[in-house]
Write an enzyme that holds these catalytic residues in place. Sequence first.
Site: not given
Length: 256
Positions: A9, A11, A95, A97, A168, A174, A214
């Site tokens: 991904n 992003k 997701h 985010e 996730e 991240g 990660s």
Amino acid sequence: MRKIYVAGNWKMNKTKTDAVAFALELKSKIEPFEKTEIVICPSFVALAPVADILQETRAGVGAQNVHWEVSGAFTGEVSAEMIESAGCQYVIIGHSERRQYFGETDENVNKKIKRVLQTCCLSPIVCVGETLEQRESGKMKEVVETQIKNGLAGLSTAQMERIIIAYEPVWAIGTGVTATPEQAEEVHGFIRELLSTIFDETIAENTSILYGGSVKPDNIESLLKQNNIDGGLIGGASLKVDSFVQMIEIAEKMGN
Ligand code: 13P
């Protein structure tokens, strides 16, 4: 046998030029692979050129978001049909985010999944996961259960055959902090049990559940060794061809 995925991904990274260069290099390096499902998810503007390059290869291409309507006055949005016509096979939905910064809710996730399933061939990669606060207050399973139940509400078992799930944990995205293989496995096993309760044993057994947060060449092997982890949805470590290909190599060697 469940499929094993190494999915990147990207992003909001890489211009069209950077994405094309990555795709050309990836294409030249993935010929020997025959088992792992390879996916990259570039930004909308790079989908079509990347999909063109990877067309004859075993790598698939996915979008990172989609709208739940077919078409119309939704400035700035992109439909499932547009994504499919760009040559994609996948789309990430829900997701963290998008949930955190763009107000994505389980209800939106559900509408998006249903719309995507109306296309011929796009597979939704549905993301779930708890925040650190939710984990620390003991609400981890409750949060994941709600996201799964509401996100997948009303889907038939036939529709579920096209769904890929990605767990996730938000605290591992991240941050460089990976969930330990045991922490991830606990939630993956829980999700699989939920799928068997909501749908049936066959769906639970056949649905690929990816881990994200990660993941990198150094830790992917220990994650993939877990019974219920069927691949990775990878952010940072998917941005360089070498580390991305290294992770595919590890998945292949593990005989998945
Ligand atoms: P990182 O691998 O950079 O932690 O990102 C994970 C992720 O959000 C993939 O969707």
